[in-house]
Design an enzyme around this catalytic site. Structure first.
Site, PDB file in Angstrom:
ATOM      1  N   ARG A   1       0.795  -1.226   0.000  1.00  0.00           N
ATOM      2  CA  ARG A   1       0.000   0.000   0.000  1.00  0.00           C
ATOM      3  C   ARG A   1       0.828   1.278   0.000  1.00  0.00           C
ATOM      4  NH1 ARG A   1      -2.337  -4.049   2.368  1.00  0.00           N
ATOM      5  NH2 ARG A   1      -4.587  -4.331   2.259  1.00  0.00           N
TER       6      ARG A   1
ATOM      7  N   HIS B   1      -0.825  -2.541  -4.540  1.00  0.00           N
ATOM      8  CA  HIS B   1      -0.172  -3.336  -5.589  1.00  0.00           C
ATOM      9  C   HIS B   1      -0.133  -2.636  -6.951  1.00  0.00           C
ATOM     10  CE1 HIS B   1       0.226  -6.354  -2.644  1.00  0.00           C
ATOM     11  NE2 HIS B   1      -0.925  -6.960  -2.775  1.00  0.00           N
TER      12      HIS B   1
ATOM     13  N   HIS C   1       3.085 -12.549  -6.061  1.00  0.00           N
ATOM     14  CA  HIS C   1       1.982 -12.727  -5.115  1.00  0.00           C
ATOM     15  C   HIS C   1       1.440 -14.159  -5.134  1.00  0.00           C
ATOM     16  CE1 HIS C   1      -1.319 -11.514  -2.577  1.00  0.00           C
ATOM     17  NE2 HIS C   1      -0.967 -10.240  -2.639  1.00  0.00           N
TER      18      HIS C   1
ATOM     19  N   ASP D   1      -1.580 -10.423   7.897  1.00  0.00           N
ATOM     20  CA  ASP D   1      -1.474  -9.589   6.694  1.00  0.00           C
ATOM     21  C   ASP D   1      -0.515  -8.451   7.055  1.00  0.00           C
ATOM     22  OD1 ASP D   1      -1.798  -8.387   4.283  1.00  0.00           O
ATOM     23  OD2 ASP D   1      -3.907  -7.867   4.529  1.00  0.00           O
TER      24      ASP D   1
ATOM     25  N   GLU E   1       5.381 -12.370   0.413  1.00  0.00           N
ATOM     26  CA  GLU E   1       5.628 -11.314  -0.576  1.00  0.00           C
ATOM     27  C   GLU E   1       6.856 -10.521  -0.148  1.00  0.00           C
ATOM     28  OE1 GLU E   1       1.776  -9.131  -0.963  1.00  0.00           O
ATOM     29  OE2 GLU E   1       1.101 -10.833   0.201  1.00  0.00           O
TER      30      GLU E   1
HETATM   31  C1  BGC Z   1      -2.372  -7.520   0.958  1.00  0.00           C
HETATM   32  C2  BGC Z   1      -3.763  -7.847   1.414  1.00  0.00           C
HETATM   33  C3  BGC Z   1      -4.637  -7.981   0.195  1.00  0.00           C
HETATM   34  C4  BGC Z   1      -4.037  -9.038  -0.701  1.00  0.00           C
HETATM   35  C5  BGC Z   1      -4.805  -9.290  -1.956  1.00  0.00           C
HETATM   36  C6  BGC Z   1      -1.894  -8.644   0.106  1.00  0.00           C
HETATM   37  O1  BGC Z   1      -0.599  -8.406  -0.317  1.00  0.00           O
HETATM   38  O2  BGC Z   1      -1.513  -7.270   2.032  1.00  0.00           O
HETATM   39  O3  BGC Z   1      -4.282  -6.898   2.288  1.00  0.00           O
HETATM   40  O4  BGC Z   1      -5.950  -8.316   0.558  1.00  0.00           O
HETATM   41  O5  BGC Z   1      -2.727  -8.713  -1.025  1.00  0.00           O
HETATM   42  O6  BGC Z   1      -5.143  -8.158  -2.598  1.00  0.00           O
END
Ligand code: BGC
Length: 352
Positions: free
Chosen positions: A80, A105, A179, A251, A318
């Site tokens: 983010r 992302h 991802h 997360d 990630e």
């Molecule tokens: C984020 C999550 C998100 C997910 C899928 C992850 O990398 O940290 O908050 O929901 O990606 O979008």
């Protein structure tokens, strides 16, 4: 060996191709030129069959409609950016906003949604492909044209090496990742909560309720983020720690202890072990952080072979710069200076 085939079509008719990299150990990884998606990763199992250890979808349309980035390459900025705002070289920028009031992302048309050019680099031992993409100045609000390359190599030691290279004419940001959601017992095998994980990180970046780092680099001691010893995934998920409530599960970004700025060599960051101990995933990277994410919001998500994925049926590692680093000057910087070459490397090793 590499086998190339047609996977499907984009809405504008562009063909999406699939590259299947197979090594002499009987492992194969299927990669799409759409988003550089790791579509399937097959490893031999005891039943003389193969286990597919990553989550994915059956069709191009499913991948395009996906808001969970299954298997995809992420750019320009993984994770983010607070309200999509940052200042670079004295100029203010506003990126696309695609989750709440934040940029996630790389925005709604990030690198995961693009068809990349793909070249086969080696078709023999250690099969390897190179994906390239050019992102124009202003793409999703990010400054400067950037030319990126990702090299995927499946080694004979069952390591999938992912190398990220980039160069830009104007100073910009670059924070790439992959991802993939791993389920070491098979993408169709249910929960990963009984799998064990270890991450060599003694700090993490706590967030507010919007998943934006507060700026603190906190010690993991006495928190659910102390994963330095092998821990069942169920353990942090069951914690009533406020951060777990904010993330609706795991997360969070952990700050890897072995990180050393400028190093181009992947160090050991952590591992996961399947619940029956048959399969081990080891993660190596030269990046400073790792977002551990346990697919917390999945609910009847129709995946490959029409399997319905539910919460906690996959786990992502990630590797990345810390989230929102452009707004936190004390975090390692994701700034890519004009005409300097970017390089990072992450390796996923599978032992079976
Ligand atoms: C984020 C999550 C998100 C997910 C899928 C992850 O990398 O940290 O908050 O929901 O990606 O979008």
């Amino acid at each position: 060996m590499i086998k190339q085939s047609n996977f499907g079509k984009m809405p504008d008719g562009t063909i999406v191709e699939k590259f299947c990299l197979t090594n002499h150990q009987g492992s194969s990884v299927e990669i799409l030129n759409l988003g550089g998606i790791i579509h399937r990763w097959l490893i031999p199992n005891k039943q003389n069959k193969h286990t597919d250890i990553v989550l994915g979808y059956d069709t191009v349309n499913d991948y395009l409609a996906d808001d969970s980035f299954l298997g995809a390459l992420i750019g320009r900025y993984a994770n983010r950016i607070n309200k999509g705002k940052f200042t670079l070289a004295g100029k203010k920028y506003q990126t696309d906003i695609n989750l709440g009031d934040n940029c996630l992302h790389g925005g709604s048309q990030g690198f995961n949604s693009k068809v990349w050019q793909c070249t086969v680099l080696s078709d023999a031992d250690n099969p390897s492909i190179m994906l390239t993409l050019s992102s124009p100045d202003g793409d999703q609000g990010f400054p400067g044209e950037i030319k990126v390359k990702v090299i995927y190599t499946l080694t004979e030691q069952n390591r999938l090496k992912i190398e990220y290279l980039a160069a830009a004419e104007q100073t910009t940001l670059y924070n790439p990742t992959n991802h993939s959601y791993f389920n070491l017992s098979g993408h169709n095998s249910g929960s990963v909560e009984a799998d064990q994980i270890q991450l060599l990180a003694s700090h993490y970046t706590p967030t507010d309720e919007r998943a934006i780092p507060t700026g603190e680099i906190a010690e993991v001691d006495n928190t659910p983020f102390d994963l330095r010893e092998l821990t069942a995934i169920s353990q942090p998920l069951a914690s009533n720690h406020q951060q777990i409530a904010y993330g609706n599960g795991l997360d969070h970004n952990l700050c890897l202890d072995a990180y050393a700025p400028q190093t181009k060599v992947a160090f050991y960051a952590g591992k996961a072990i399947s619940q029956n101990s048959d399969v081990v995933l080891k993660v190596y990277t030269n990046m400073p952080g790792i977002q551990i994410f346990t697919a917390n919001h999945f609910e009847n998500k129709k995946g490959k072979d029409s399997v319905l994925y539910q919460a906690h049926q996959g786990v992502c590692f990630e590797t990345q710069f810390y989230p929102d680093s452009p707004n936190q000057p004390h975090f390692p910087s994701a700034t890519l200076e004009a005409n300097k070459e970017f390089y990072s490397v992450t390796e996923y090793e599978i032992l079976f």
